[in-house]
Design a protein around this motif. Structure first.
Motif, PDB file in Angstrom:
ATOM      1  N   HIS A  87      -6.327  -3.286  -5.475  1.00  0.00           N
ATOM      2  CA  HIS A  87      -6.250  -2.651  -6.806  1.00  0.00           C
ATOM      3  C   HIS A  87      -4.804  -2.457  -7.278  1.00  0.00           C
ATOM      4  O   HIS A  87      -4.489  -1.417  -7.876  1.00  0.00           O
ATOM      5  CB  HIS A  87      -6.954  -1.285  -6.798  1.00  0.00           C
ATOM      6  CG  HIS A  87      -8.436  -1.394  -6.907  1.00  0.00           C
ATOM      7  ND1 HIS A  87      -9.219  -0.423  -7.487  1.00  0.00           N
ATOM      8  CD2 HIS A  87      -9.292  -2.366  -6.507  1.00  0.00           C
ATOM      9  CE1 HIS A  87     -10.487  -0.774  -7.442  1.00  0.00           C
ATOM     10  NE2 HIS A  87     -10.556  -1.957  -6.843  1.00  0.00           N
ATOM     11  N   ARG A  88      -3.953  -3.411  -7.028  1.00  0.00           N
ATOM     12  CA  ARG A  88      -2.556  -3.254  -7.455  1.00  0.00           C
ATOM     13  C   ARG A  88      -2.403  -3.650  -8.918  1.00  0.00           C
ATOM     14  O   ARG A  88      -2.811  -4.747  -9.324  1.00  0.00           O
ATOM     15  CB  ARG A  88      -1.639  -4.125  -6.594  1.00  0.00           C
ATOM     16  CG  ARG A  88      -0.154  -3.810  -6.809  1.00  0.00           C
ATOM     17  CD  ARG A  88       0.756  -4.757  -6.063  1.00  0.00           C
ATOM     18  NE  ARG A  88       2.100  -4.209  -5.948  1.00  0.00           N
ATOM     19  CZ  ARG A  88       3.131  -4.874  -5.468  1.00  0.00           C
ATOM     20  NH1 ARG A  88       2.984  -6.130  -5.049  1.00  0.00           N
ATOM     21  NH2 ARG A  88       4.323  -4.315  -5.396  1.00  0.00           N
ATOM     22  N   VAL A  89      -1.822  -2.765  -9.702  1.00  0.00           N
ATOM     23  CA  VAL A  89      -1.617  -3.021 -11.127  1.00  0.00           C
ATOM     24  C   VAL A  89      -0.452  -3.999 -11.299  1.00  0.00           C
ATOM     25  O   VAL A  89       0.536  -3.955 -10.564  1.00  0.00           O
ATOM     26  CB  VAL A  89      -1.326  -1.714 -11.878  1.00  0.00           C
ATOM     27  CG1 VAL A  89      -1.090  -1.982 -13.358  1.00  0.00           C
ATOM     28  CG2 VAL A  89      -2.477  -0.737 -11.683  1.00  0.00           C
ATOM     29  N   TYR A 123      -6.105  -7.525 -11.530  1.00  0.00           N
ATOM     30  CA  TYR A 123      -5.197  -6.954 -10.540  1.00  0.00           C
ATOM     31  C   TYR A 123      -4.162  -7.972 -10.087  1.00  0.00           C
ATOM     32  O   TYR A 123      -4.301  -9.169 -10.313  1.00  0.00           O
ATOM     33  CB  TYR A 123      -5.995  -6.417  -9.349  1.00  0.00           C
ATOM     34  CG  TYR A 123      -6.854  -5.225  -9.705  1.00  0.00           C
ATOM     35  CD1 TYR A 123      -6.289  -4.045 -10.160  1.00  0.00           C
ATOM     36  CD2 TYR A 123      -8.248  -5.288  -9.597  1.00  0.00           C
ATOM     37  CE1 TYR A 123      -7.072  -2.945 -10.496  1.00  0.00           C
ATOM     38  CE2 TYR A 123      -9.043  -4.203  -9.927  1.00  0.00           C
ATOM     39  CZ  TYR A 123      -8.445  -3.033 -10.374  1.00  0.00           C
ATOM     40  OH  TYR A 123      -9.234  -1.953 -10.712  1.00  0.00           O
ATOM     41  N   LYS A 167       0.817  -1.211   0.000  1.00  0.00           N
ATOM     42  CA  LYS A 167       0.000   0.000   0.000  1.00  0.00           C
ATOM     43  C   LYS A 167       0.853   1.265   0.000  1.00  0.00           C
ATOM     44  O   LYS A 167       0.541   2.258  -0.665  1.00  0.00           O
ATOM     45  CB  LYS A 167      -0.936   0.002   1.215  1.00  0.00           C
ATOM     46  CG  LYS A 167      -2.263  -0.692   1.009  1.00  0.00           C
ATOM     47  CD  LYS A 167      -3.177   0.149   0.113  1.00  0.00           C
ATOM     48  CE  LYS A 167      -4.576  -0.431   0.064  1.00  0.00           C
ATOM     49  NZ  LYS A 167      -5.455   0.369  -0.838  1.00  0.00           N
ATOM     50  N   LYS A 192      -8.035  -8.723  -4.179  1.00  0.00           N
ATOM     51  CA  LYS A 192      -7.608  -8.031  -5.395  1.00  0.00           C
ATOM     52  C   LYS A 192      -8.413  -6.743  -5.592  1.00  0.00           C
ATOM     53  O   LYS A 192      -7.859  -5.690  -5.946  1.00  0.00           O
ATOM     54  CB  LYS A 192      -7.780  -8.943  -6.615  1.00  0.00           C
ATOM     55  CG  LYS A 192      -6.687  -9.989  -6.782  1.00  0.00           C
ATOM     56  CD  LYS A 192      -6.946 -10.819  -8.029  1.00  0.00           C
ATOM     57  CE  LYS A 192      -5.917 -11.914  -8.216  1.00  0.00           C
ATOM     58  NZ  LYS A 192      -4.583 -11.408  -8.566  1.00  0.00           N
ATOM     59  N   GLN A 193      -9.712  -6.825  -5.375  1.00  0.00           N
ATOM     60  CA  GLN A 193     -10.567  -5.649  -5.538  1.00  0.00           C
ATOM     61  C   GLN A 193     -10.277  -4.598  -4.470  1.00  0.00           C
ATOM     62  O   GLN A 193     -10.447  -3.396  -4.717  1.00  0.00           O
ATOM     63  CB  GLN A 193     -12.041  -6.056  -5.477  1.00  0.00           C
ATOM     64  CG  GLN A 193     -12.500  -6.921  -6.635  1.00  0.00           C
ATOM     65  CD  GLN A 193     -12.294  -6.237  -7.981  1.00  0.00           C
ATOM     66  OE1 GLN A 193     -12.554  -5.044  -8.140  1.00  0.00           O
ATOM     67  NE2 GLN A 193     -11.816  -6.990  -8.959  1.00  0.00           N
TER      68      GLN A 193
END
Length: 226
Positions: free
Chosen positions: A111-113, A126, A29, A107-108
């Motif tokens: 939200h890591r690309v 994600y 994060k 994942k939602q």
């Protein structure tokens, strides 16, 4: 005595995995783990070769949802028809489905690309935590747990554990090698699955012990009434 030991181990492992996942997720994060990720990616992808790429694609397929479903159906058939373990079948299905749901929720949330450099395959969605990492950890830990007591020799049990560990690691490394996951995604997937699986095993063992004690009490009561 053994049950208490097993329950204690499962509880301790779940706590350790929770702490580990919390730490990794905070680093993700705050973007404080990029240096670690890039160092590992560079080392893993530095081994790239045509032959190794084929092997890694094979392992990433083994960790895919499609293959996991096929493997799970075979295991369910073996547990139900051969070993006749209905409770174990329910446990395995619940744990596997729960793992997939938890992965999508996480994942939602994060939200890591996905990594955008040197991808050898293309994939959407994600990145954190790794679904393949969670699949591998869940499936092979559960296979080890469910088959352990049916293997009498130390060698056989050792082979089972070694095989499971190698599959978990190989599937996770394949995602890093192919450029679709950061190492922290894979580690996060292992830890998230570790929390879920250890908690499920804890409650399963606790339920089985309670059920066993209840049956014994009924048998003793019926004997006393004769």
């Amino acid at each position: 005595m053994k049950l208490r030991l097993y329950l204690t181990i499962a509880f301790v492992l779940s706590v350790l995995c929770i702490i580990g996942f919390a730490m990794v997720s905070l680093f993700v994060k705050d973007h404080q783990i990029i240096g670690f990720d890039r160092t590992i990616i560079s080392a893993v992808q530095g081994l790239e070769s045509p032959g190794l790429t084929k092997v890694m694609k094979l392992f990433t397929f083994i960790g895919s949802t499609e293959f996991v479903i096929i493997l799970s159906l075979l295991l369910v058939f073996f547990l139900y028809k051969v070993l006749q373990h209905r409770l174990e079948v329910v446990l395995f299905i619940v744990v596997l489905m729960g793992s997939g749901i938890i992965n999508q929720l996480l994942k939602q949330f994060f939200h890591r690309v996905r990594p955008d450099f040197h991808r050898l395959i293309e994939i959407s969605g994600y990145s954190f935590p790794s679904g393949h990492g969670m699949n591998a950890f869940t499936v092979y830990v559960m296979i080890s747990f469910l088959l352990w007591r049916h293997i009498s020799s130390r060698l056989g049990r050792g082979v089972l554990i070694f095989f499971s560990i190698m599959m978990i690691l190989a599937i996770g490394i394949s995602r890093i090698y192919l450029g679709v996951h950061y190492p922290s995604d894979v580690i996060g997937g292992y830890l998230a699955s570790g929390v879920w699986v250890s908690m499920a095993i804890f409650f399963f063992q606790f339920y089985k012990e309670k059920r066993y004690n209840r049956k014994n009490k009924l048998v003793e009561t019926s004997r006393d009434n004769r």
